[in-house]
Design a protein around this motif. Sequence first.
Motif, PDB file in Angstrom:
ATOM      1  N   VAL A 286       0.854  -1.189   0.000  1.00  0.00           N
ATOM      2  CA  VAL A 286       0.000   0.000   0.000  1.00  0.00           C
ATOM      3  C   VAL A 286       0.893   1.243   0.000  1.00  0.00           C
ATOM      4  CG1 VAL A 286      -1.742   1.314   1.267  1.00  0.00           C
ATOM      5  CG2 VAL A 286      -1.827  -1.189   1.242  1.00  0.00           C
ATOM      6  N   PRO A 287       0.706   2.191  -0.922  1.00  0.00           N
ATOM      7  CA  PRO A 287       1.497   3.422  -0.885  1.00  0.00           C
ATOM      8  C   PRO A 287       1.298   4.135   0.454  1.00  0.00           C
ATOM      9  CG  PRO A 287       0.296   3.250  -2.954  1.00  0.00           C
ATOM     10  CD  PRO A 287      -0.233   2.161  -2.065  1.00  0.00           C
ATOM     11  N   ALA A 288       2.413   4.420   1.135  1.00  0.00           N
ATOM     12  CA  ALA A 288       2.296   4.994   2.473  1.00  0.00           C
ATOM     13  C   ALA A 288       3.487   5.895   2.765  1.00  0.00           C
ATOM     14  CB  ALA A 288       2.208   3.882   3.520  1.00  0.00           C
ATOM     15  N   ARG A 289       3.223   6.928   3.545  1.00  0.00           N
ATOM     16  CA  ARG A 289       4.260   7.852   3.988  1.00  0.00           C
ATOM     17  C   ARG A 289       4.138   8.044   5.496  1.00  0.00           C
ATOM     18  NH1 ARG A 289       6.954  10.292  -0.078  1.00  0.00           N
ATOM     19  NH2 ARG A 289       7.756  11.916   1.327  1.00  0.00           N
ATOM     20  N   LEU A 290       5.285   8.366   6.121  1.00  0.00           N
ATOM     21  CA  LEU A 290       5.331   8.441   7.586  1.00  0.00           C
ATOM     22  C   LEU A 290       6.252   9.575   8.017  1.00  0.00           C
ATOM     23  CD1 LEU A 290       4.882   7.119  10.475  1.00  0.00           C
ATOM     24  CD2 LEU A 290       6.957   5.795   9.988  1.00  0.00           C
ATOM     25  N   VAL A 291       5.784  10.365   8.994  1.00  0.00           N
ATOM     26  CA  VAL A 291       6.601  11.372   9.662  1.00  0.00           C
ATOM     27  C   VAL A 291       6.523  11.108  11.158  1.00  0.00           C
ATOM     28  CG1 VAL A 291       6.919  13.824  10.163  1.00  0.00           C
ATOM     29  CG2 VAL A 291       6.218  13.099   7.869  1.00  0.00           C
ATOM     30  N   VAL A 292       7.690  11.027  11.834  1.00  0.00           N
ATOM     31  CA  VAL A 292       7.723  10.853  13.288  1.00  0.00           C
ATOM     32  C   VAL A 292       8.610  11.949  13.866  1.00  0.00           C
ATOM     33  CG1 VAL A 292       8.058   9.268  15.210  1.00  0.00           C
ATOM     34  CG2 VAL A 292       7.612   8.355  12.919  1.00  0.00           C
ATOM     35  N   GLY A 293       8.025  12.790  14.699  1.00  0.00           N
ATOM     36  CA  GLY A 293       8.769  13.893  15.304  1.00  0.00           C
ATOM     37  C   GLY A 293       8.941  13.699  16.804  1.00  0.00           C
ATOM     38  N   PRO A 294       9.591  14.653  17.474  1.00  0.00           N
ATOM     39  CA  PRO A 294       9.872  14.534  18.911  1.00  0.00           C
ATOM     40  C   PRO A 294       8.704  15.012  19.764  1.00  0.00           C
ATOM     41  CG  PRO A 294      10.864  16.536  18.069  1.00  0.00           C
ATOM     42  CD  PRO A 294      10.198  15.863  16.887  1.00  0.00           C
ATOM     43  N   TRP A 295       7.518  14.484  19.476  1.00  0.00           N
ATOM     44  CA  TRP A 295       6.286  15.085  20.014  1.00  0.00           C
ATOM     45  C   TRP A 295       5.538  14.140  20.947  1.00  0.00           C
ATOM     46  CZ3 TRP A 295       5.565  15.172  14.198  1.00  0.00           C
ATOM     47  CH2 TRP A 295       6.331  16.210  13.625  1.00  0.00           C
ATOM     48  N   GLN A 296       4.765  14.769  21.836  1.00  0.00           N
ATOM     49  CA  GLN A 296       3.798  14.068  22.676  1.00  0.00           C
ATOM     50  C   GLN A 296       2.425  14.213  22.048  1.00  0.00           C
ATOM     51  OE1 GLN A 296       4.217  14.731  26.896  1.00  0.00           O
ATOM     52  NE2 GLN A 296       2.031  14.450  27.279  1.00  0.00           N
ATOM     53  N   PRO A 327      12.119  10.763   0.704  1.00  0.00           N
ATOM     54  CA  PRO A 327      11.850   9.360   1.054  1.00  0.00           C
ATOM     55  C   PRO A 327      10.501   9.220   1.746  1.00  0.00           C
ATOM     56  CG  PRO A 327      14.058  10.022   1.748  1.00  0.00           C
ATOM     57  CD  PRO A 327      13.342  11.270   1.356  1.00  0.00           C
ATOM     58  N   PRO A 328       9.916   8.021   1.717  1.00  0.00           N
ATOM     59  CA  PRO A 328       8.592   7.830   2.325  1.00  0.00           C
ATOM     60  C   PRO A 328       8.583   7.920   3.852  1.00  0.00           C
ATOM     61  CG  PRO A 328       9.463   5.753   1.512  1.00  0.00           C
ATOM     62  CD  PRO A 328      10.383   6.821   1.003  1.00  0.00           C
ATOM     63  N   VAL A 329       9.749   7.782   4.482  1.00  0.00           N
ATOM     64  CA  VAL A 329       9.825   7.837   5.945  1.00  0.00           C
ATOM     65  C   VAL A 329      10.747   8.991   6.345  1.00  0.00           C
ATOM     66  CG1 VAL A 329      10.446   6.604   8.057  1.00  0.00           C
ATOM     67  CG2 VAL A 329       9.484   5.342   6.109  1.00  0.00           C
ATOM     68  N   ARG A 330      10.237   9.857   7.200  1.00  0.00           N
ATOM     69  CA  ARG A 330      11.041  10.971   7.720  1.00  0.00           C
ATOM     70  C   ARG A 330      10.899  10.976   9.238  1.00  0.00           C
ATOM     71  NH1 ARG A 330      10.174  16.739   8.474  1.00  0.00           N
ATOM     72  NH2 ARG A 330      12.157  17.857   8.214  1.00  0.00           N
ATOM     73  N   ILE A 331      12.020  10.787   9.932  1.00  0.00           N
ATOM     74  CA  ILE A 331      11.969  10.665  11.387  1.00  0.00           C
ATOM     75  C   ILE A 331      12.990  11.592  12.034  1.00  0.00           C
ATOM     76  CG2 ILE A 331      11.172   8.269  11.286  1.00  0.00           C
ATOM     77  CD1 ILE A 331      13.994   7.409  12.073  1.00  0.00           C
ATOM     78  N   HIS A 332      12.646  12.064  13.205  1.00  0.00           N
ATOM     79  CA  HIS A 332      13.554  12.918  13.981  1.00  0.00           C
ATOM     80  C   HIS A 332      14.431  12.042  14.864  1.00  0.00           C
ATOM     81  CE1 HIS A 332      14.729  15.676  17.307  1.00  0.00           C
ATOM     82  NE2 HIS A 332      14.849  16.523  16.310  1.00  0.00           N
ATOM     83  N   LEU A 333      15.747  12.219  14.744  1.00  0.00           N
ATOM     84  CA  LEU A 333      16.695  11.510  15.608  1.00  0.00           C
ATOM     85  C   LEU A 333      16.894  12.362  16.854  1.00  0.00           C
ATOM     86  CD1 LEU A 333      18.620   9.132  16.096  1.00  0.00           C
ATOM     87  CD2 LEU A 333      20.382  10.425  14.866  1.00  0.00           C
ATOM     88  N   GLN A 334      16.266  11.958  17.930  1.00  0.00           N
ATOM     89  CA  GLN A 334      16.281  12.753  19.146  1.00  0.00           C
ATOM     90  C   GLN A 334      17.701  12.926  19.688  1.00  0.00           C
ATOM     91  OE1 GLN A 334      12.574  11.735  21.728  1.00  0.00           O
ATOM     92  NE2 GLN A 334      13.111   9.865  20.618  1.00  0.00           N
ATOM     93  N   GLN A 335      17.916  14.072  20.280  1.00  0.00           N
ATOM     94  CA  GLN A 335      19.202  14.466  20.860  1.00  0.00           C
ATOM     95  C   GLN A 335      20.290  14.714  19.822  1.00  0.00           C
ATOM     96  OE1 GLN A 335      19.045  15.184  24.071  1.00  0.00           O
ATOM     97  NE2 GLN A 335      16.941  14.405  24.037  1.00  0.00           N
ATOM     98  N   SER A 336      19.932  14.678  18.553  1.00  0.00           N
ATOM     99  CA  SER A 336      20.911  14.981  17.512  1.00  0.00           C
ATOM    100  C   SER A 336      20.586  16.271  16.776  1.00  0.00           C
ATOM    101  CB  SER A 336      20.982  13.837  16.495  1.00  0.00           C
ATOM    102  OG  SER A 336      19.863  13.863  15.619  1.00  0.00           O
ATOM    103  N   GLY A 337      19.327  16.751  16.924  1.00  0.00           N
ATOM    104  CA  GLY A 337      18.905  17.933  16.213  1.00  0.00           C
ATOM    105  C   GLY A 337      18.758  17.720  14.720  1.00  0.00           C
ATOM    106  N   SER A 338      18.596  16.483  14.281  1.00  0.00           N
ATOM    107  CA  SER A 338      18.534  16.205  12.846  1.00  0.00           C
ATOM    108  C   SER A 338      17.389  15.250  12.523  1.00  0.00           C
ATOM    109  CB  SER A 338      19.859  15.592  12.364  1.00  0.00           C
ATOM    110  OG  SER A 338      20.111  14.348  13.010  1.00  0.00           O
ATOM    111  N   TRP A 339      17.035  15.230  11.244  1.00  0.00           N
ATOM    112  CA  TRP A 339      16.010  14.335  10.727  1.00  0.00           C
ATOM    113  C   TRP A 339      16.648  13.329   9.785  1.00  0.00           C
ATOM    114  CZ3 TRP A 339      10.581  14.660  11.623  1.00  0.00           C
ATOM    115  CH2 TRP A 339      10.195  15.715  12.455  1.00  0.00           C
ATOM    116  N   LEU A 340      16.092  12.116   9.737  1.00  0.00           N
ATOM    117  CA  LEU A 340      16.582  11.069   8.855  1.00  0.00           C
ATOM    118  C   LEU A 340      15.515  10.746   7.811  1.00  0.00           C
ATOM    119  CD1 LEU A 340      18.041   8.536  11.481  1.00  0.00           C
ATOM    120  CD2 LEU A 340      19.253  10.394  10.308  1.00  0.00           C
ATOM    121  N   GLY A 341      15.941  10.525   6.587  1.00  0.00           N
ATOM    122  CA  GLY A 341      15.060  10.036   5.540  1.00  0.00           C
ATOM    123  C   GLY A 341      15.337   8.564   5.302  1.00  0.00           C
TER     124      GLY A 341
END
Length: 554
Positions: A286-296, A327-341
């Motif tokens: 299934v075509p899918a995209r994901l964003v995960v940030g440093p959020w509650q 990229p279909p997945v974008r995530i925040h690497l906590q404590q690094s101040g950066s995002w990964l694709g």
Amino acid sequence: MQELTVLRTLIGAAADLALGRSPRATRYDVERDIAVRMPDGVTLLGDRYAPRRQSGPMPVVLIRLPYGRAGAFGQVYPAPLARRGFQVFIQATRGTFGSGGQFRPFTTEHEDGMATLAWLREQPWCDGRVAMVGGSYFGHTQWAVAPYADPPLVCASPHITSADIAQRIFYPGGAPSTQTALGWSAGIGRQERGGLDALRPGKQNRLRRALDRLPLQAADVAVAGAPVPFWRDFAGHAAPGDDFWSGADHAAQVARMPPVSMVTGWWDLFLAGNLDDFTALQRAGVPARLVVGPWQHGEPAELKAAVNSDLVWLDHHLRGGPAPGGPPVRIHLQQSGSWLGLDLWPPADRIPTPLYLAPSGQLSGAAPTGDEDADRFTYDPADPTPTVGGPLLSGPGKQADNAPVEARDDVLVFTGPVLDADLDLVGPVGARVYARTSLPHADVFVRLCDVDPAGVSRNITDGIRRLDPRTVPATDVTVGADGVLAVDVELFPTAYRVGAGHRLRVQVSGGAFPRFARNHGTGEPFATATGGVRCTFEVFHDAERPSHLILPIL
């Protein structure tokens, strides 16, 4: 009318700026209180947002939620879409804000959602194409419809939610999430009698006092002022094997989903289920995209990311606009101040690496070689082991100083050496704890922490497993010949950098109160129990029983 239009324009401009987008002034009309009759005769109410210059049938973006169609929710969800020319139908779920019937969460959304979808497609202003958006509970209302729609939905955006929302969120590892359930019960119980519960003075203190008192069956009255049907369902259907919530589990239908966009946070209580759903979607093609940030859960930055994601997703699927980039997945690497694709979740290049509990409160990368060795503690339900921080429905959550918990004699603490380089953990985290308990009813709680150079220990991720003779042995709990249990505990997935000069720490305890219901040790239903029995734990870390975590090292 002109004054209303000017006011709407000003409010819309402010909302757009809060979302980080340039203000848009596409004019639209709102038709309020449109009645939709359900098959059982109950009438649900909705509002239609339509572009003023609509010349014929258009696609419809459907939003179904229990928190009201106007006010803050109207400004955050349908209005930004309407200002960009989308036609939106936002409906109050059964028993809320003018809709008939009783609000029994998770029990009627499939039937009501399918009936609403069929009604929409019959309207002269709908061209038959329907998409759905929303997060949390109105992410669940998407799962209750999207896999079953025929013809299919054009796309969906089930943010901060889970296909199996009831079991996955409210009974993780078999342990009732009392703090989340009672906090939500307070909110939905009061929402039509006095505004936003989150803004009430003393909310957290009132919630804690209600959870401290036993029994818990009527705790909803203490926080909401009246019985709340959801709390009674939650309290009455917590036993293993109870199929009351089976109708809210749509995970088996994942391959039938339309294209999906998801946003969630590392400290969102829906995270684990959200990521499991995304992995299943990818595996099903299934075509899918994901964003995960440093959020509650529900914090403004998370909502902003979800709405902005929806605008791009809907424009692409409903109007032929450009596809989302990167990229279909974008995530925040906590404590690094950066995002990964990434191309998929979990990342293919992670290395599952064991970290072993060792004697004298140590952690080691090497498997133990010694003879029988164990640490002991006693869990007392009259003084349940507390927890701080973590993925909660409302704050304070996220990371916290764990010193008050780690100082207790009912918490085992294992600490690793100082790291000489950064360590990036990206992916699922699991633990296997070899334990013998004096009672068959007990909980195993495991938490991974980051200890900074000053010695402050902050939680990274954690998980719990409730032991119950009705569910032991099981695939995640096996029994050795000596009676020692091998307990597999699923911790929350994470993306976290443990910095050079820091140390890893692992806690093992018999509970995490009030986040999870205290284990009374008697097997009584948690809602009606009034007493309890102390439980002694032996946690082994020897060659035959090497308790350990599996860390996803990137």
